[in-house]
Motif scaffolding. Structure first.
Motif, PDB file in Angstrom:
ATOM      1  N   ASP A 166       0.858  -1.180   0.000  1.00  0.00           N
ATOM      2  CA  ASP A 166       0.000   0.000   0.000  1.00  0.00           C
ATOM      3  C   ASP A 166       0.897   1.234   0.000  1.00  0.00           C
ATOM      4  O   ASP A 166       1.633   1.471   0.948  1.00  0.00           O
ATOM      5  N   THR A 167       0.811   2.018  -1.073  1.00  0.00           N
ATOM      6  CA  THR A 167       1.731   3.145  -1.245  1.00  0.00           C
ATOM      7  C   THR A 167       1.121   4.486  -0.849  1.00  0.00           C
ATOM      8  O   THR A 167       1.699   5.533  -1.120  1.00  0.00           O
ATOM      9  N   ARG A 168      -0.048   4.461  -0.214  1.00  0.00           N
ATOM     10  CA  ARG A 168      -0.670   5.714   0.231  1.00  0.00           C
ATOM     11  C   ARG A 168       0.113   6.309   1.410  1.00  0.00           C
ATOM     12  O   ARG A 168       0.980   5.661   1.985  1.00  0.00           O
ATOM     13  N   SER A 169      -0.227   7.522   1.767  1.00  0.00           N
ATOM     14  CA  SER A 169       0.436   8.169   2.895  1.00  0.00           C
ATOM     15  C   SER A 169       0.079   7.457   4.192  1.00  0.00           C
ATOM     16  O   SER A 169      -0.961   6.788   4.298  1.00  0.00           O
ATOM     17  N   ALA A 170       0.928   7.624   5.202  1.00  0.00           N
ATOM     18  CA  ALA A 170       0.665   7.034   6.515  1.00  0.00           C
ATOM     19  C   ALA A 170      -0.639   7.549   7.093  1.00  0.00           C
ATOM     20  O   ALA A 170      -1.389   6.808   7.744  1.00  0.00           O
ATOM     21  N   ALA A 171      -0.936   8.839   6.850  1.00  0.00           N
ATOM     22  CA  ALA A 171      -2.167   9.434   7.375  1.00  0.00           C
ATOM     23  C   ALA A 171      -3.404   8.759   6.811  1.00  0.00           C
ATOM     24  O   ALA A 171      -4.410   8.586   7.517  1.00  0.00           O
ATOM     25  N   GLU A 172      -3.355   8.386   5.543  1.00  0.00           N
ATOM     26  CA  GLU A 172      -4.490   7.678   4.932  1.00  0.00           C
ATOM     27  C   GLU A 172      -4.510   6.216   5.352  1.00  0.00           C
ATOM     28  O   GLU A 172      -5.560   5.656   5.670  1.00  0.00           O
ATOM     29  N   PHE A 173      -3.344   5.590   5.338  1.00  0.00           N
ATOM     30  CA  PHE A 173      -3.258   4.157   5.585  1.00  0.00           C
ATOM     31  C   PHE A 173      -3.806   3.776   6.948  1.00  0.00           C
ATOM     32  O   PHE A 173      -4.569   2.810   7.067  1.00  0.00           O
ATOM     33  N   HIS A 174      -3.436   4.484   7.989  1.00  0.00           N
ATOM     34  CA  HIS A 174      -3.798   4.045   9.333  1.00  0.00           C
ATOM     35  C   HIS A 174      -5.310   4.035   9.553  1.00  0.00           C
ATOM     36  O   HIS A 174      -5.825   3.291  10.379  1.00  0.00           O
ATOM     37  N   GLN A 175      -6.046   4.853   8.785  1.00  0.00           N
ATOM     38  CA  GLN A 175      -7.496   4.934   8.952  1.00  0.00           C
ATOM     39  C   GLN A 175      -8.228   3.731   8.352  1.00  0.00           C
ATOM     40  O   GLN A 175      -9.379   3.476   8.696  1.00  0.00           O
ATOM     41  N   GLY A 176      -7.571   3.024   7.460  1.00  0.00           N
ATOM     42  CA  GLY A 176      -8.199   1.862   6.860  1.00  0.00           C
ATOM     43  C   GLY A 176      -7.342   1.266   5.769  1.00  0.00           C
ATOM     44  O   GLY A 176      -6.810   1.999   4.931  1.00  0.00           O
ATOM     45  N   PHE A 177      -7.183  -0.063   5.807  1.00  0.00           N
ATOM     46  CA  PHE A 177      -6.359  -0.733   4.798  1.00  0.00           C
ATOM     47  C   PHE A 177      -6.767  -2.198   4.698  1.00  0.00           C
ATOM     48  O   PHE A 177      -7.503  -2.725   5.554  1.00  0.00           O
TER      49      PHE A 177
ATOM     50  N   VAL B 204       1.237  -3.997   3.693  1.00  0.00           N
ATOM     51  CA  VAL B 204       2.379  -3.261   4.235  1.00  0.00           C
ATOM     52  C   VAL B 204       2.388  -1.882   3.608  1.00  0.00           C
ATOM     53  O   VAL B 204       2.239  -1.733   2.392  1.00  0.00           O
ATOM     54  N   ASN B 205       2.553  -0.868   4.446  1.00  0.00           N
ATOM     55  CA  ASN B 205       2.536   0.516   3.976  1.00  0.00           C
ATOM     56  C   ASN B 205       3.955   1.047   3.793  1.00  0.00           C
ATOM     57  O   ASN B 205       4.735   1.098   4.738  1.00  0.00           O
ATOM     58  N   ILE B 206       4.281   1.431   2.567  1.00  0.00           N
ATOM     59  CA  ILE B 206       5.502   2.184   2.282  1.00  0.00           C
ATOM     60  C   ILE B 206       5.065   3.309   1.349  1.00  0.00           C
ATOM     61  O   ILE B 206       4.758   3.076   0.183  1.00  0.00           O
ATOM     62  N   GLY B 207       4.995   4.517   1.882  1.00  0.00           N
ATOM     63  CA  GLY B 207       4.412   5.627   1.150  1.00  0.00           C
ATOM     64  C   GLY B 207       5.213   6.054  -0.060  1.00  0.00           C
ATOM     65  O   GLY B 207       6.443   6.147  -0.014  1.00  0.00           O
ATOM     66  N   LEU B 208       4.495   6.340  -1.140  1.00  0.00           N
ATOM     67  CA  LEU B 208       5.132   6.780  -2.380  1.00  0.00           C
ATOM     68  C   LEU B 208       5.792   8.140  -2.204  1.00  0.00           C
ATOM     69  O   LEU B 208       6.782   8.458  -2.860  1.00  0.00           O
ATOM     70  N   LYS B 209       5.238   8.963  -1.315  1.00  0.00           N
ATOM     71  CA  LYS B 209       5.784  10.300  -1.088  1.00  0.00           C
ATOM     72  C   LYS B 209       6.872  10.235  -0.023  1.00  0.00           C
ATOM     73  O   LYS B 209       6.730  10.756   1.087  1.00  0.00           O
TER      74      LYS B 209
ATOM     75  N   THR C 184     -11.602  -4.820   6.409  1.00  0.00           N
ATOM     76  CA  THR C 184     -10.549  -3.817   6.480  1.00  0.00           C
ATOM     77  C   THR C 184      -9.906  -3.846   7.868  1.00  0.00           C
ATOM     78  O   THR C 184     -10.419  -4.466   8.790  1.00  0.00           O
ATOM     79  N   ASP C 185      -8.814  -3.164   7.984  1.00  0.00           N
ATOM     80  CA  ASP C 185      -8.094  -3.104   9.252  1.00  0.00           C
ATOM     81  C   ASP C 185      -7.679  -1.662   9.499  1.00  0.00           C
ATOM     82  O   ASP C 185      -7.736  -0.818   8.594  1.00  0.00           O
ATOM     83  N   GLU C 186      -7.270  -1.353  10.724  1.00  0.00           N
ATOM     84  CA  GLU C 186      -6.814  -0.018  11.092  1.00  0.00           C
ATOM     85  C   GLU C 186      -5.607  -0.119  12.021  1.00  0.00           C
ATOM     86  O   GLU C 186      -5.380  -1.161  12.637  1.00  0.00           O
ATOM     87  N   ILE C 187      -4.864   0.978  12.107  1.00  0.00           N
ATOM     88  CA  ILE C 187      -3.771   1.074  13.071  1.00  0.00           C
ATOM     89  C   ILE C 187      -4.042   2.289  13.954  1.00  0.00           C
ATOM     90  O   ILE C 187      -4.379   3.369  13.443  1.00  0.00           O
ATOM     91  N   LYS C 188      -3.902   2.111  15.249  1.00  0.00           N
ATOM     92  CA  LYS C 188      -4.146   3.206  16.175  1.00  0.00           C
ATOM     93  C   LYS C 188      -2.999   4.195  16.100  1.00  0.00           C
ATOM     94  O   LYS C 188      -1.843   3.862  16.363  1.00  0.00           O
TER      95      LYS C 188
ATOM     96  N   ARG D 236       8.496   6.248   8.681  1.00  0.00           N
ATOM     97  CA  ARG D 236       9.093   4.946   8.982  1.00  0.00           C
ATOM     98  C   ARG D 236       8.312   4.186  10.053  1.00  0.00           C
ATOM     99  O   ARG D 236       8.232   2.954  10.012  1.00  0.00           O
ATOM    100  N   SER D 237       7.755   4.900  11.022  1.00  0.00           N
ATOM    101  CA  SER D 237       7.019   4.203  12.075  1.00  0.00           C
ATOM    102  C   SER D 237       5.751   3.549  11.538  1.00  0.00           C
ATOM    103  O   SER D 237       5.330   2.507  12.044  1.00  0.00           O
ATOM    104  N   MET D 238       5.159   4.129  10.481  1.00  0.00           N
ATOM    105  CA  MET D 238       3.984   3.473   9.896  1.00  0.00           C
ATOM    106  C   MET D 238       4.401   2.260   9.071  1.00  0.00           C
ATOM    107  O   MET D 238       3.653   1.269   9.011  1.00  0.00           O
ATOM    108  N   ILE D 239       5.554   2.304   8.452  1.00  0.00           N
ATOM    109  CA  ILE D 239       6.076   1.100   7.801  1.00  0.00           C
ATOM    110  C   ILE D 239       6.214  -0.002   8.844  1.00  0.00           C
ATOM    111  O   ILE D 239       5.748  -1.132   8.655  1.00  0.00           O
ATOM    112  N   ALA D 240       6.865   0.352   9.960  1.00  0.00           N
ATOM    113  CA  ALA D 240       7.047  -0.627  11.037  1.00  0.00           C
ATOM    114  C   ALA D 240       5.716  -1.115  11.576  1.00  0.00           C
ATOM    115  O   ALA D 240       5.520  -2.323  11.798  1.00  0.00           O
TER     116      ALA D 240
END
Length: 466
Positions: free
Chosen positions: A276-287, A292-297, A357-361, A425-429
């Protein structure tokens, strides 16, 4: 004569486009070659040579596609042994481009075939060097990538690098311009300056490696503090040396739109990693679960290389709609060519389909500051060098680069907070931990920098000096 540095920030990589009269040369091209072809057409010049400073480890060069499309030969320095047709130049061999000349200086040390290309202008003056990974601004190339057990050590390579610099680079005129292959942020060095072009005079004055009193001191200085290279580096070397699929083939294969049902089926049938290449701000709300999130930006491609490692790993992409081509292009730059397809319509189409879907706090730095007390368990995933400059009280440093080594040692029952410098990086982790069933944590958006700015955390933050 025209020299254009084509700098790609996310890779901290510089390619070079040189024109004299109706001929051109390109040094260390990127994987996607259309921009070079467009320049050649615009300038109405013929590409005469493609120069490669060495077999790159951190990115896949575009030398093969560019040669196929233009007919220009590929040139390496002495000792190179590619698995395709190329000119293996002799030390000090000269190549003519229009009214200028490129002189090959064999400068082993970073790798055995590493070479620096000296540009001699129309008036016969030594004008510039394209130093590859031999000489950076503020640093030199790491001498540990080409070491082979039982044959050559990093100390021996560092000694070769010293000799190359002293015998081939230092005697050049002070006003020679230095054009390196990489800048700050590249894993190919440890102390690079933010600038991407400099004079040799200034490097002789400011570069720590060029100011060591003797070979022994040089070897010690350049090896000190080297961290392990990213694990995908060796695979990129193989691709650059042995060959790869054309960029067009990779793009056409990856641009495979899949609706949610087909995407789910493809994931099950191929064993693909959901990236998932979206931003961490978008990813944590739903994925999508296990993505695995690694943002394109951000430093997307190097982090994919470091986290995924295996360039042959099948990938399924979740991107912002319209960003699929960019994601595939940037993946191809580090050899990740096995993109199976992408989720058509992005995550919104998945959500509308009613699938799980899933979320991260995630909490803000201010929210963390309100919850802070000295007994909290905190994991800081920044680099060790960042951690040493300042960190939160009681924080444990577990760099993201080594998450595969430490993730399995986290106790499930104990809640912890997770942060990096700014949240990328913390959202990747967080996404990796979540995919491995480790969920009892809270990630801090804004990271260490945001936490410090609140002014609410007990000061001083612990600062360590080596």
């Amino acid at each position: 004569m025209k020299i254009e540095q084509i700098y790609t920030g996310c890779l901290a990589q510089g390619a070079y486009y040189i024109v004299s009269e109706d001929e051109a040369a390109i040094i260390d091209p990127l994987r996607e070659v259309q921009p070079y072809l467009d320049r050649l057409e615009k300038d109405q010049v013929k590409l005469k040579y493609i120069f490669e400073t060495h077999f790159h480890a951190d990115f896949v060069s575009g030398h093969l596609d560019l040669s196929r499309k233009t007919g220009a030969p590929i040139i390496y320095g002495p000792t190179a042994q590619p698995d395709f047709e190329a000119i293996i130049a002799e030390d000090h061999q000269i190549f003519q481009i229009g009214k200028i000349k490129i002189k090959v200086l064999h400068t082993p040390g970073h790798t055995l075939e590493s070479s620096t290309f000296l540009l001699i202008d129309e008036e016969g003056k030594e004008n510039a060097i394209f130093s590859g990974d031999t000489l950076f601004l503020g640093d030199v190339g790491r001498p540990d990538l080409a070491q082979k057990k039982g044959t050559i050590t990093q100390e021996e390579l560092a000694g070769m690098l010293y000799d190359s610099l002293q015998n081939k680079i230092m005697p050049l005129p002070d006003d020679v311009t230095v054009y390196p292959a990489h800048g700050a942020g590249s894993a190919c060095g440890k102390n690079m300056q933010k600038e991407t072009v400099d004079s040799l005079r200034n490097q002789k004055r400011t570069n720590y490696a060029l100011n060591q009193p003797d070979k022994e001191s040089f070897i010690s200085a350049v090896l000190e503090g080297l961290t392990a290279p990213p694990k995908y580096f060796g695979m990129n070397v193989t691709l650059n040396k042995s060959g790869y699929e054309s960029f067009e083939t990779v793009m056409n294969k990856g641009l495979n739109p899949l609706n949610p049902d087909d995407f789910e089926t493809a994931a099950e049938e191929t064993g693909a990693l959901l990236l998932d290449t979206r931003s961490a701000a978008e990813f944590h709300q739903g994925f999508i679960p296990n993505a695995v999130n690694i943002g394109l930006k951000g430093d997307f491609a190097p982090w994919v290389g470091s986290m995924v490692v295996d360039v042959k790993q099948p990938l399924l992409l979740i991107t912002e709609p319209g960003k699929e081509k960019e994601a595939i292009t940037r993946l191809s730059r580090v050899g990740f060519d096995n993109v199976v397809g992408f989720l058509e319509g992005g995550f919104e189409s998945w959500k509308k389909s009613g699938k799980e879907t899933d979320e991260i706090k995630r909490i803000s730095p201010d929210e963390f500051a309100e919850q802070f007390h000295t007994d909290l368990k905190i994991i800081d995933v920044r680099k060790e060098s960042e951690f040493e400059k300042g960190h939160l009280q009681n924080a444990e440093n577990k760099p993201l680069d080594y998450i595969s080594e430490w993730a399995g040692n986290i106790p499930d029952q104990e809640h912890f907070y997770l942060h990096c410098a700014g949240g990328y990086r913390s959202m990747i982790a967080a996404s990796i931990l979540n995919s491995r069933g480790i969920r009892n944590f809270t990630e801090i958006g804004g990271g260490y920098n945001g936490i410090i700015k609140t002014g609410k955390i007990p000061a001083p933050q612990i600062t360590c000096e080596k």
